[in-house]
Design an enzyme around this catalytic site. Sequence first.
Site, PDB file in Angstrom:
ATOM      1  N   CYS A  52      38.462  29.755  31.952  1.00  0.00           N
ATOM      2  CA  CYS A  52      39.194  30.921  31.424  1.00  0.00           C
ATOM      3  C   CYS A  52      38.275  31.782  30.564  1.00  0.00           C
ATOM      4  CB  CYS A  52      40.388  30.439  30.594  1.00  0.00           C
ATOM      5  SG  CYS A  52      41.146  31.759  29.642  1.00  0.00           S
ATOM      6  N   HIS A 115      45.523  27.916  25.655  1.00  0.00           N
ATOM      7  CA  HIS A 115      45.576  28.554  26.968  1.00  0.00           C
ATOM      8  C   HIS A 115      46.982  28.569  27.585  1.00  0.00           C
ATOM      9  CE1 HIS A 115      43.844  29.776  30.833  1.00  0.00           C
ATOM     10  NE2 HIS A 115      44.649  28.897  31.396  1.00  0.00           N
ATOM     11  N   ASN A 155      51.061  42.576  29.530  1.00  0.00           N
ATOM     12  CA  ASN A 155      51.511  42.315  30.899  1.00  0.00           C
ATOM     13  C   ASN A 155      51.627  40.828  31.009  1.00  0.00           C
ATOM     14  OD1 ASN A 155      51.501  44.841  32.074  1.00  0.00           O
ATOM     15  ND2 ASN A 155      49.319  44.732  32.542  1.00  0.00           N
ATOM     16  N   GLY A 161      51.042  41.625  37.561  1.00  0.00           N
ATOM     17  CA  GLY A 161      49.630  41.971  37.711  1.00  0.00           C
ATOM     18  C   GLY A 161      48.746  41.427  36.604  1.00  0.00           C
ATOM     19  N   SER A 163      46.197  39.107  34.924  1.00  0.00           N
ATOM     20  CA  SER A 163      45.090  38.429  35.595  1.00  0.00           C
ATOM     21  C   SER A 163      44.881  37.001  35.111  1.00  0.00           C
ATOM     22  CB  SER A 163      43.811  39.242  35.380  1.00  0.00           C
ATOM     23  OG  SER A 163      43.530  39.332  33.995  1.00  0.00           O
ATOM     24  N   HIS A 166      46.350  32.883  30.048  1.00  0.00           N
ATOM     25  CA  HIS A 166      46.044  32.751  28.615  1.00  0.00           C
ATOM     26  C   HIS A 166      46.798  33.854  27.851  1.00  0.00           C
ATOM     27  CE1 HIS A 166      43.167  31.190  25.499  1.00  0.00           C
ATOM     28  NE2 HIS A 166      43.802  32.169  24.888  1.00  0.00           N
ATOM     29  N   HIS A 300      59.561  48.527  24.202  1.00  0.00           N
ATOM     30  CA  HIS A 300      60.291  48.393  25.468  1.00  0.00           C
ATOM     31  C   HIS A 300      59.840  47.110  26.146  1.00  0.00           C
ATOM     32  CE1 HIS A 300      61.628  52.631  25.545  1.00  0.00           C
ATOM     33  NE2 HIS A 300      60.429  52.926  25.072  1.00  0.00           N
ATOM     34  N   PHE A 314      62.781  45.704  43.331  1.00  0.00           N
ATOM     35  CA  PHE A 314      61.723  46.592  43.823  1.00  0.00           C
ATOM     36  C   PHE A 314      62.109  48.034  43.522  1.00  0.00           C
ATOM     37  CE2 PHE A 314      60.979  42.832  46.409  1.00  0.00           C
ATOM     38  CZ  PHE A 314      59.593  42.721  46.330  1.00  0.00           C
ATOM     39  N   TYR A 318      64.938  54.907  47.605  1.00  0.00           N
ATOM     40  CA  TYR A 318      65.626  55.936  46.817  1.00  0.00           C
ATOM     41  C   TYR A 318      64.971  56.101  45.450  1.00  0.00           C
ATOM     42  CZ  TYR A 318      69.447  58.808  45.108  1.00  0.00           C
ATOM     43  OH  TYR A 318      70.173  59.846  44.611  1.00  0.00           O
TER      44      TYR A 318
HETATM   45  P1  H2U Z   1      45.341  41.709  32.075  1.00  0.00           P
HETATM   46  O1  H2U Z   1      45.460  40.270  32.418  1.00  0.00           O
HETATM   47  O2  H2U Z   1      46.599  42.252  31.417  1.00  0.00           O
HETATM   48  O3  H2U Z   1      44.855  42.505  33.219  1.00  0.00           O
HETATM   49  O4  H2U Z   1      44.227  41.814  30.919  1.00  0.00           O
HETATM   50  C1  H2U Z   1      42.987  41.212  30.990  1.00  0.00           C
HETATM   51  C2  H2U Z   1      41.945  42.239  30.568  1.00  0.00           C
HETATM   52  O5  H2U Z   1      40.765  41.509  30.229  1.00  0.00           O
HETATM   53  C3  H2U Z   1      41.576  43.204  31.693  1.00  0.00           C
HETATM   54  O6  H2U Z   1      41.830  44.526  31.264  1.00  0.00           O
HETATM   55  C4  H2U Z   1      39.644  42.254  30.622  1.00  0.00           C
HETATM   56  C5  H2U Z   1      40.075  42.969  31.903  1.00  0.00           C
HETATM   57  O7  H2U Z   1      39.382  44.186  32.037  1.00  0.00           O
HETATM   58  N1  H2U Z   1      38.498  41.342  30.778  1.00  0.00           N
HETATM   59  C6  H2U Z   1      37.439  41.419  29.911  1.00  0.00           C
HETATM   60  O8  H2U Z   1      37.418  42.290  29.048  1.00  0.00           O
HETATM   61  N2  H2U Z   1      36.400  40.518  30.000  1.00  0.00           N
HETATM   62  C7  H2U Z   1      36.340  39.541  30.957  1.00  0.00           C
HETATM   63  O9  H2U Z   1      35.414  38.754  30.967  1.00  0.00           O
HETATM   64  C8  H2U Z   1      37.380  39.456  32.015  1.00  0.00           C
HETATM   65  C9  H2U Z   1      38.570  40.362  31.841  1.00  0.00           C
HETATM   66 ZN    ZN Z   2      42.321  30.212  28.224  1.00  0.00          ZN
END
Ligand code: H2U
Ligand code: ZN
Length: 355
Positions: A52, A115, A155, A161, A163, A166, A300, A314, A318
Amino acid sequence: MNFSDLASQPHRRLNPLTGEWVLVSPHRTQRPWQGQVEEIAPETTASYDPSCYLCPGNARAGGVENPLYAGTFAFDNDFAALKPDTPPRKIEEQGLLVAHSESGRCRVVCFSPQHDLTLSRMSVGALRRVVDTWVEEFSILASDPHIHSVQIFENRGAMMGCSNPHPHGQIWANETLPNELEKELTAFRDYRKVHGTTLLRDYLEVELAKQERLVASNDHFVALVPFWAVWPFEILLISRRCVSAIDQLHDQERTALAEILQQTTIRYDNLFRTSFPYTMGFHQRPTDGGDYPEFHLHAHFYPPLLRSATIRKFMVGYEMLAMPQRDITAETAAQWLRNVPAQHYRDSGPPASGT
Ligand code: H2U
Ligand code: ZN
């Protein structure tokens, strides 16, 4: 039309913050569903993940190593969408090809070193540290003369979305006001001109009197499903005192914010006994140094789930071409969220038989 028709008759509701309408079709809730069911990723259970990029001591993209942080940890996004040193440029051709350069800063905020936590499973003390970090970040960014708006958001979940599981959020700080803030600011200003009060103070009074859309509250904050909600379980979190941003919250209000964040996210997780995905974020006064008495701090929550851990709403058809639409009413959604236990399902043992 009167209020009793809202539970059964098709109607539209106005969002006074944006001036936009939402179509509500309460008679349609029995419609069968044979569409896509999302896979749910198994919930993370390791408190440290060596792969991570947000865990303490691990390397991020570009090789920078995270410190062995114990509370929260904020850093400049390694893939920032906005850069502070962007040169000012403009294209304006016939009013049809219009582009302006945009400078700013992007930050990432880790909420905890652990984590596998989520805001819903953090203690009020730990959440208070998150609130303090947001205040600190907001204040630093707000004092930069080139930054005029600060968007704090999270998010949560792969469905939105996100990523990485953690616990973390982001802050994007711009030279200009983004669309949503601009719309709200106009609505707040117009309302104050006519009524002399803040729109959200008056709206909060209405909701406290009616009760039916309330989800959780404490001495300083109220969480409710707004009358004009678009997402099935959308929540608007409003400060009882009219402050224009989190930097104006006093000590007790900051703790109360931590408490209501915990209450709101626990109720979300308990609704479908899943780690509930959402996008959440705060709307706050522009940071150009001006005074914004019309601006009332709020957050929000926009969660995509509709009727189970795997069935989502979704925004297509409309909604993309005409206007947003919902089936279950805001009142029903609020009732469901009020009726779930206030303790997190993962901390309260197996469900009673038959539930
Ligand atoms: P999201 O999971 O909400 O996308 O946020 C993770 C952010 O972490 C994402 O904007 C950044 C990505 O650009 N990031 C870093 O700054 N460094 C990293 O090593 C991986 C991800
Ligand atoms: Zn982590």
